[in-house]
Design an enzyme around this catalytic site. Structure first.
Site, PDB file in Angstrom:
ATOM      1  N   ASN A  11       0.878  -1.178   0.000  1.00 37.14           N
ATOM      2  CA  ASN A  11       0.000   0.000   0.000  1.00 37.14           C
ATOM      3  C   ASN A  11       0.914   1.225   0.000  1.00 37.14           C
ATOM      4  O   ASN A  11       1.480   1.579   1.027  1.00 37.14           O
ATOM      5  CB  ASN A  11      -0.879  -0.037   1.259  1.00 37.14           C
ATOM      6  CG  ASN A  11      -1.707   1.222   1.418  1.00 37.14           C
ATOM      7  OD1 ASN A  11      -1.785   2.043   0.499  1.00 37.14           O
ATOM      8  ND2 ASN A  11      -2.317   1.379   2.582  1.00 37.14           N
ATOM      9  N   LYS A  13       0.119   4.241  -0.299  1.00 35.61           N
ATOM     10  CA  LYS A  13      -0.511   5.444   0.252  1.00 35.61           C
ATOM     11  C   LYS A  13      -0.262   6.618  -0.706  1.00 35.61           C
ATOM     12  O   LYS A  13      -0.217   6.410  -1.915  1.00 35.61           O
ATOM     13  CB  LYS A  13      -0.011   5.711   1.677  1.00 35.61           C
ATOM     14  CG  LYS A  13      -0.155   4.458   2.552  1.00 35.61           C
ATOM     15  CD  LYS A  13       0.023   4.696   3.998  1.00 35.61           C
ATOM     16  CE  LYS A  13      -0.184   3.380   4.745  1.00 35.61           C
ATOM     17  NZ  LYS A  13      -0.150   3.512   6.191  1.00 35.61           N
ATOM     18  N   HIS A  97      -9.691   1.444   4.663  1.00 33.15           N
ATOM     19  CA  HIS A  97      -8.428   1.609   5.395  1.00 33.15           C
ATOM     20  C   HIS A  97      -8.662   2.557   6.575  1.00 33.15           C
ATOM     21  O   HIS A  97      -9.430   3.510   6.472  1.00 33.15           O
ATOM     22  CB  HIS A  97      -7.352   2.170   4.461  1.00 33.15           C
ATOM     23  CG  HIS A  97      -5.987   2.109   5.082  1.00 33.15           C
ATOM     24  ND1 HIS A  97      -5.558   3.049   5.996  1.00 33.15           N
ATOM     25  CD2 HIS A  97      -4.971   1.226   4.940  1.00 33.15           C
ATOM     26  CE1 HIS A  97      -4.326   2.724   6.392  1.00 33.15           C
ATOM     27  NE2 HIS A  97      -3.952   1.621   5.767  1.00 33.15           N
ATOM     28  N   GLU A  99      -6.997   4.915   7.709  1.00 30.11           N
ATOM     29  CA  GLU A  99      -6.726   6.330   7.416  1.00 30.11           C
ATOM     30  C   GLU A  99      -7.930   6.966   6.731  1.00 30.11           C
ATOM     31  O   GLU A  99      -8.224   8.142   6.934  1.00 30.11           O
ATOM     32  CB  GLU A  99      -5.447   6.451   6.567  1.00 30.11           C
ATOM     33  CG  GLU A  99      -4.216   6.202   7.438  1.00 30.11           C
ATOM     34  CD  GLU A  99      -2.997   5.657   6.720  1.00 30.11           C
ATOM     35  OE1 GLU A  99      -2.953   5.686   5.475  1.00 30.11           O
ATOM     36  OE2 GLU A  99      -2.084   5.185   7.421  1.00 30.11           O
ATOM     37  N   GLU A 169      -5.668  -4.685  10.473  1.00 28.41           N
ATOM     38  CA  GLU A 169      -4.617  -3.685  10.702  1.00 28.41           C
ATOM     39  C   GLU A 169      -4.909  -2.915  11.983  1.00 28.41           C
ATOM     40  O   GLU A 169      -5.680  -1.943  11.971  1.00 28.41           O
ATOM     41  CB  GLU A 169      -4.561  -2.700   9.525  1.00 28.41           C
ATOM     42  CG  GLU A 169      -4.227  -3.346   8.202  1.00 28.41           C
ATOM     43  CD  GLU A 169      -3.594  -2.348   7.241  1.00 28.41           C
ATOM     44  OE1 GLU A 169      -2.527  -2.644   6.727  1.00 28.41           O
ATOM     45  OE2 GLU A 169      -4.172  -1.267   7.034  1.00 28.41           O
ATOM     46  N   GLY A 175       2.417   2.248  10.790  1.00 30.59           N
ATOM     47  CA  GLY A 175       3.417   3.306  10.640  1.00 30.59           C
ATOM     48  C   GLY A 175       4.130   3.666  11.933  1.00 30.59           C
ATOM     49  O   GLY A 175       4.825   4.676  12.015  1.00 30.59           O
ATOM     50  N   SER A 214       3.234  -2.136  10.361  1.00 29.72           N
ATOM     51  CA  SER A 214       4.684  -2.236  10.560  1.00 29.72           C
ATOM     52  C   SER A 214       5.262  -3.607  10.188  1.00 29.72           C
ATOM     53  O   SER A 214       6.183  -4.100  10.843  1.00 29.72           O
ATOM     54  CB  SER A 214       5.069  -1.856  11.998  1.00 29.72           C
ATOM     55  OG  SER A 214       4.675  -0.521  12.264  1.00 29.72           O
TER      56      SER A 214
HETATM   57  P1  PGA Z   1       2.664   0.289   7.643  1.00 28.41           P
HETATM   58  O1  PGA Z   1       1.210   0.567   7.027  1.00 28.41           O
HETATM   59  O2  PGA Z   1       3.165  -0.994   7.061  1.00 28.41           O
HETATM   60  O3  PGA Z   1       3.495   1.496   7.232  1.00 28.41           O
HETATM   61  O4  PGA Z   1       2.493   0.204   9.126  1.00 28.41           O
HETATM   62  C1  PGA Z   1       0.294  -0.478   6.791  1.00 28.41           C
HETATM   63  C2  PGA Z   1      -0.983   0.066   6.194  1.00 28.41           C
HETATM   64  O5  PGA Z   1      -1.439   1.146   6.598  1.00 28.41           O
HETATM   65  O6  PGA Z   1      -1.597  -0.563   5.291  1.00 28.41           O
END
Ligand code: PGA
Length: 261
Positions: A11, A13, A97, A99, A169, A175, A214
């Site tokens: 992803n 983003k 997601h 976010e 997630e 992140g 992560s």
């Molecule tokens: P990350 O993000 O691997 O940077 O923690 C995962 C995601 O938001 O899909």
């Protein structure tokens, strides 16, 4: 029962211009060209999808988007439809997601409409669910995640359900460098599978459930040993082509998991 083919999805983003995406694709394909035992998906920003269609054509890497509208077409300024995604060779779309839920106010009801639309046109939704730290500390994580799954999948037929991917997630692990322990990931992925079983019976055994938060080249192998963790949705560690390729190679799915596919 060895019936699920592992999936590793990147992803990106809101990262990468067209030229950066093209450059990535060339380097990445070189590294993963011999991978045969799992499905690889790159979920890129909308503007990079068309150039990536050309780069990834006839490769083993699938293309995905990170969001889409629930409507077919019309006066929806700023939105992108499922048909538009198909037009640029997308076969997957991340939906719900955290976010998007947290920063753009997406509700379970909207996500449910998007999941239905994606399935209607033949896109595979990667439905994201996950709890925040407060809920985890209050012991309400399972309740929240199972509720998100049920609401996002409300009204789907068994046949439609059989075409989804779920990604667990935990928000506190995205992140942040904090990965859920592989046992925590397993526990929640098993709870998600239990919810899927209540909706679709034993066919839930065929649904890939991914972990995200992560995930890195050095922790993927341990996560993959868990019986209900069928792969990963990877943010930060998917941005560098060599690093992401290494993660994929380290995912090293157990032969038993891919048998018979
Ligand atoms: P990350 O993000 O691997 O940077 O923690 C995962 C995601 O938001 O899909």
């Amino acid at each position: 029962m060895a019936i699920r083919r592992p999936v590793i999805a990147g992803n990106w983003k809101m990262f990468k211009t067209v030229s950066e995406a093209e450059d990535y694709a060339v380097k990445f394909l070189e590294e993963v060209k011999d991978v045969t035992d799992l499905d690889i998906i790159l979920c890129a920003p909308f503007t990079a999808l068309y150039p990536l269609k050309n780069e990834l054509e006839e490769s083993i890497v699938h293309l995905g988007a990170q969001n889409m509208a629930w409507a077919d077409e019309g006066a929806y300024t700023g939105e992108i439809s499922a048909q538009m995604l198909q037009d640029v060779a997308c076969t997957y779309v991340i939906l719900g997601h955290s976010e998007r839920r947290e920063m753009f106010g997406e509700t379970d009801g909207e996500i449910n409409k998007k999941v239905k639309k994606a399935l209607t046109v033949g896109l595979t939704p990667i439905l994201c669910v996950g709890e925040n730290l407060n809920l985890r500390e209050e012991g309400k994580a399972v309740e929240r995640v199972q509720g998100q799954v049920s609401r996002a999948l409300e009204g789907l037929s068994t046949e439609e359900l059989s075409r989804i991917i779920v990604a667990y997630e935990p928000i506190w692990a995205i992140g942040t460098g904090k990965t859920a322990s592989s046992k925590d990931a397993q526990q929640m992925c098993a709870s998600i599978r239990a919810t899927l079983t209540s909706l679709m019976g034993l066919d839930a055994e065929k649904i890939p459930i991914l972990y995200g938060g992560s995930v890195k080249a050095d922790n993927i192998a341990e996560l993959m040993t868990e019986p209900d963790v069928d792969g990963a949705l990877v943010g930060g560690a998917s941005l560098d082509p060599l690093n992401f390729a290494k993660l994929i190679i380290n995912a090293n799915p157990l032969p038993a998991r891919v048998e018979g596919i």
